[in-house]
Design an enzyme around this catalytic site. Structure first.
Site, short mmCIF file in Angstrom:
data_model
loop_
_atom_site.label_atom_id
_atom_site.label_comp_id
_atom_site.label_asym_id
_atom_site.label_seq_id
_atom_site.Cartn_x
_atom_site.Cartn_y
_atom_site.Cartn_z
N SER A 262 0.83 -1.21 0.00
CA SER A 262 0.00 0.00 0.00
C SER A 262 0.86 1.25 0.00
CB SER A 262 -0.88 0.00 1.26
OG SER A 262 -1.44 1.26 1.48
N TYR B 190 -1.49 -0.32 10.79
CA TYR B 190 -1.82 -1.03 9.54
C TYR B 190 -0.69 -0.85 8.53
CZ TYR B 190 -3.33 -1.42 4.76
OH TYR B 190 -3.36 -1.72 3.43
N LYS C 59 2.28 -3.54 6.72
CA LYS C 59 2.63 -3.65 5.30
C LYS C 59 4.14 -3.44 5.12
CE LYS C 59 -1.39 -4.41 3.34
NZ LYS C 59 -1.70 -5.69 2.66
C1 WQD Z 1 -9.27 9.74 0.90
C2 WQD Z 1 -9.47 11.23 1.12
C3 WQD Z 1 -9.62 11.84 3.44
C4 WQD Z 1 -13.40 9.70 4.12
C5 WQD Z 1 -6.68 4.74 2.92
C6 WQD Z 1 -5.65 3.95 3.65
C7 WQD Z 1 -4.72 3.32 2.66
C8 WQD Z 1 -5.48 2.54 1.62
C9 WQD Z 1 -6.53 3.41 0.95
C10 WQD Z 1 -5.47 0.23 2.24
C11 WQD Z 1 -8.64 11.78 2.28
C12 WQD Z 1 -10.94 12.11 2.72
C13 WQD Z 1 -12.25 10.22 3.54
C14 WQD Z 1 -14.43 10.57 4.55
C15 WQD Z 1 -13.13 12.44 3.81
N1 WQD Z 1 -6.11 1.42 2.21
N2 WQD Z 1 -12.12 11.56 3.39
N3 WQD Z 1 -14.25 11.91 4.38
O1 WQD Z 1 -6.83 7.72 3.67
O2 WQD Z 1 -6.02 8.08 1.27
O3 WQD Z 1 -6.07 5.79 2.23
O4 WQD Z 1 -7.36 3.92 2.00
O5 WQD Z 1 -4.39 -0.04 1.76
O6 WQD Z 1 -3.88 2.46 3.37
O7 WQD Z 1 -4.89 4.85 4.43
O8 WQD Z 1 -8.20 6.94 1.68
O9 WQD Z 1 -10.60 7.07 1.16
O10 WQD Z 1 -9.88 7.09 3.59
O11 WQD Z 1 -9.44 9.09 2.16
O12 WQD Z 1 -13.00 13.66 3.67
O13 WQD Z 1 -15.49 10.15 5.10
O14 WQD Z 1 -10.82 11.46 1.48
O15 WQD Z 1 -9.32 12.89 4.36
O16 WQD Z 1 -8.23 13.10 1.93
P1 WQD Z 1 -6.75 7.24 2.27
P2 WQD Z 1 -9.60 7.49 2.19
#
Ligand code: WQD
Length: 335
Positions: free
Chosen positions: A124, A148, A152
């Site tokens: 990841s 997490y 990885k």
């Molecule tokens: C994306 C953007 C949030 C939810 C995570 C894991 C990573 C991988 C992918 C496994 C960010 C914003 C999110 C919400 C929001 N998973 N957001 N409101 O954090 O980039 O990555 O998922 O491997 O390991 O860390 O993805 O979709 O959670 O967030 O504003 O309800 O959306 O702040 O900018 P992220 P995400």
């Protein structure tokens, strides 16, 4: 010869299984169904018009896992099984380390005993140290900021040690950026337990009316519109990247790491707009404070995967949202 897919019933796993059988591979799936449903695999068998063995098994069970290798002529493994919630990993790190790392050790032990040395590992972008220099290449500094991500990173380092100990190993580490979307049929898609932590599944539930509004975690980042920027990649493009990684290992020994992303970053507000367009729904949202551990921007340099895997993501953000929405509409409460 068959490919063993651990975690094959999951969101990404089910798309990889469909891609594998459509490319003519024989597959065997092992999944403990802790965050997935057999229905996903039933639909994969239906769409791929091919049945395959599925074992409801926890990878810690070395004896049973070894029996599977004895029963099927496995010649490669795609290892996806593992917990993946950043938030849950901070609540219960012991469980995360035990589940993700010890199960991988067990898998590697069995592979070695069975003389199976081809492994594709699901890593990841979360292993990269937070940086304001974009795009991210595979040689960027590594430093995970949550349990997490650390599982990885530790597994990546463990794989490097295993490879260095025995040149027979062919290991490909794929660092996923942000997988979203669903197969164009709308038959398989993302259906995790409980309230989604990730943006697009949450957004999709708002659009269909399961949740009243989206909470945007901060709009004061140094980005194009103040909201977080990520490299969203269609899950089918991601699955195709695994096929390329497998075929590359036919004649390439060694260990290689590849970013699987599109190379383009989109902000939260751009995703909201795109999703609103494809769903033709107003998406209500509130700006709240930043989420701990979030970075402003994270998107990939995909030159290495383009050149060495002969792989390029093909689907744009509109298609990703369209396919995610179709899955949501056809499966309002998941499988
Ligand atoms: C994306 C953007 C949030 C939810 C995570 C894991 C990573 C991988 C992918 C496994 C960010 C914003 C999110 C919400 C929001 N998973 N957001 N409101 O954090 O980039 O990555 O998922 O491997 O390991 O860390 O993805 O979709 O959670 O967030 O504003 O309800 O959306 O702040 O900018 P992220 P995400």
């Amino acid at each position: 010869m068959a490919v063993l897919v651990t975690g094959g019933a999951g969101y990404i796993g089910s798309h990889i299984c469909l891609e594998l059988i459509e490319c003519g591979y024989d597959i065997v799936v092992v999944d403990n169904f802790s965050n997935s449903k057999f229905e996903a695999l039933r639909r994969v068998m239906e769409m791929g018009n091919q049945s395959f063995p599925v074992y409801n098994l926890d990878l810690h069970n070395q004896k049973e896992l070894s029996t599977i290798f004895d029963r099927h002529s496995i010649d490669a493994v795609i290892h996806l099984a593992g917990y993946k919630s950043v938030r849950d990993s901070t609540i219960d790190p012991i469980n995360y380390y035990w589940n993700n790392i010890v199960s991988t050790l067990t898998l590697l032990e069995v592979m070695q005993m069975q003389d199976v040395y081809k492994l594709v590992f699901s890593s990841s972008a979360t292993v990269y140290k937070a940086s304001d220099k974009m795009p991210i290449t595979e040689d960027y500094p590594l430093e995970a900021c949550n349990p997490y991500g650390r599982t990885k990173l530790i597994i990546e380092q463990l794989l490097k040690d295993v490879h260095d100990s025995d040149p027979n190993w062919h290991i490909t580490i794929l660092r996923y950026f942000n997988p979203i979307g669903a197969h164009k049929s709308g038959r398989i898609g993302e259906d995790s337990n409980g309230t989604p932590n990730n943006l697009v599944p949450y957004l999709s539930n708002v659009a269909i009316g399961n949740y009243p509004k989206l909470y945007i975690f901060g709009n004061d980042y140094p980005t194009k519109d103040g909201t977080g920027v990520r490299d969203y990649i269609h899950v089918v493009d991601l699955a195709k990247g695994h096929i390329r990684a497998l075929s590359r290992m036919e004649d390439m020994k060694g260990l290689e790491v590849f970013n699987l992303g599109t190379g383009t970053g989109y902000s939260v507000l751009e995703l909201v707009k795109a999703f609103s367009q494809v769903s033709k729904k107003e998406i209500a949202y509130t700006i709240t404070s930043r989420r701990n551990g979030d970075v402003a921007e994270c998107y990939a340099d995909v030159t290495k995967a383009n050149n060495q895997l002969g792989w390029q993501a093909e689907k744009d953000i509109h298609e990703m949202c369209q396919d995610a929405w179709r899955w949501q509409q056809q499966n309002p409460n998941g499988y």
